[in-house]
Design an enzyme around this catalytic site. Structure first.
Site, mmCIF file in Angstrom:
data_model
loop_
_atom_site.group_PDB
_atom_site.id
_atom_site.type_symbol
_atom_site.label_atom_id
_atom_site.label_comp_id
_atom_site.label_asym_id
_atom_site.label_seq_id
_atom_site.Cartn_x
_atom_site.Cartn_y
_atom_site.Cartn_z
ATOM 1 N N TYR A 191 16.117 -2.472 2.009
ATOM 2 C CA TYR A 191 15.745 -1.061 1.973
ATOM 3 C C TYR A 191 16.276 -0.402 3.247
ATOM 4 O O TYR A 191 16.632 -1.093 4.208
ATOM 5 C CB TYR A 191 14.228 -0.863 1.846
ATOM 6 C CG TYR A 191 13.378 -1.717 2.743
ATOM 7 C CD1 TYR A 191 13.099 -1.327 4.057
ATOM 8 C CD2 TYR A 191 12.830 -2.913 2.291
ATOM 9 C CE1 TYR A 191 12.309 -2.098 4.887
ATOM 10 C CE2 TYR A 191 12.044 -3.702 3.124
ATOM 11 C CZ TYR A 191 11.787 -3.295 4.412
ATOM 12 O OH TYR A 191 11.011 -4.069 5.239
ATOM 13 N N HIS A 218 17.870 -4.681 6.776
ATOM 14 C CA HIS A 218 18.754 -3.517 6.771
ATOM 15 C C HIS A 218 20.185 -3.976 7.027
ATOM 16 O O HIS A 218 20.415 -5.014 7.627
ATOM 17 C CB HIS A 218 18.343 -2.506 7.838
ATOM 18 C CG HIS A 218 16.868 -2.280 7.948
ATOM 19 N ND1 HIS A 218 16.112 -1.849 6.886
ATOM 20 C CD2 HIS A 218 16.012 -2.439 8.984
ATOM 21 C CE1 HIS A 218 14.852 -1.737 7.261
ATOM 22 N NE2 HIS A 218 14.769 -2.097 8.530
#
Length: 313
Positions: free
Chosen positions: A241, A291
């Site tokens: 995400y 990430h």
């Protein structure tokens, strides 16, 4: 007589300057110091095919009410971000949330004719940058996680209007600052409800603040649909995400007419660390599997190349 005229002229000038200065007030009533440089909205850049394929003005950044505003595909994606989905009574969670915290005022979200925003990352590249005055000159100043200003004012500025965080990175805020919660899981909504009321929730996957000092009337909750939109349209599913910093940047793109970006990426020596820390964790941001720092940084550079943001390096 000449001295009296000079005195009256001096008084008139002071009154006019005082009136002019009283009008230099930002969106939330925070006055800008007189020494700050002027920041003006840039002329709108042409919309490229690349930008048009990613940016969707219809996606609202904020969670504003009941659980049914989230589509089933958003809920399914959101529930798997940080563990097995399980059964979560979202309607009950959100009902308790908005019983403690007021839903955002829609009038405060209407884009102004010209709103300038500074998105201030936490990269070590801010050290020695002397960007403080430039940052403080914006209407909104967005910071994130455990960002510090004390002792670093020359490089990072002093003002904050919006502070992005999640339970594990939470910190107390000055009055008048918007706490912007990024909920990576339903438990984050339970935490912010508890932190402003009973204090019953003290652990997520680690110990978190039992109570938080912040203005409850200025709390904003990002919508999981907005996170999914960034994940799919922008980072194109790289990483699990989007990072807090990139999420704050997209929030600014949806709320501001000019976006200036500071403190993103490695420092001048290629090290990845926070500006308030010694370089003990070089490369830590790049190594994470959550990430994709390289993809997000390339997107920031592309936005700058296309004139959508001003990227201060």
């Amino acid at each position: 007589m000449r001295c009296r005229r000079r005195a009256l002229l001096a008084v008139a000038v002071c009154l006019l300057l005082g009136l002019w200065w009283s009008l230099r007030v930002s969106t939330f009533g925070l006055r800008l110091p007189p020494s700050l440089p002027t920041v003006r909205c840039a002329v709108g850049a042409n919309v490229s095919a690349w930008f048009a394929a990613r940016y969707d003005a219809a996606v609202g950044p904020l969670l504003t009410g009941p659980a049914h505003e989230l589509s089933p595909d958003v809920v399914r994606w959101w529930l798997t971000l940080q563990g097995p989905p399980g059964v979560v009574p979202l309607q009950d969670v959100m009902q308790k949330l908005f019983a403690v915290l007021p839903a955002p005022n829609g009038s405060a979200w209407v884009p102004s004719q010209c709103r300038t925003c500074a998105v201030v990352g936490n990269s070590g590249r801010l050290k020695g940058s002397r960007h403080g005055l430039q940052i403080d000159a914006h209407h909104w100043v967005l910071r994130m996680n455990r960002a510090k200003t004390a002792g670093f004012e020359v490089d990072v500025g002093t003002r904050t209007t919006h502070h992005f965080m999640y339970p594990e990175s939470a910190m107390n805020l000055w009055p008048g600052v918007h706490l912007v919660l990024i909920p990576f899981k339903p438990l984050d909504l339970k935490w912010v409800t508890s932190a402003f009321s009973t204090g019953e929730l003290t652990h997520t996957y680690t110990r978190v603040k039992q109570f938080i000092k912040a203005d409850r009337n200025k709390v904003l909750i990002l919508s999981p649909a907005f996170l999914k939109y960034i994940h799919e349209n922008w980072t194109e599913r790289h990483g699990r995400y989007p990072s807090t910093g990139f999420t704050a940047l997209l929030f600014a793109l949806h709320a501001c007419q000019q976006v200036s970006v500071f403190g993103f990426g490695a420092d001048s020596k290629g090290n990845w660390h926070h500006y308030w820390e010694e370089n003990r964790w070089s490369g830590a941001f790049r190594r994470t599997r959550v990430h994709d720092a390289d993809v997000e940084f390339s997107l920031i550079q592309r936005l700058a190349d296309e004139g959508r943001i001003l990227f201060y390096q």
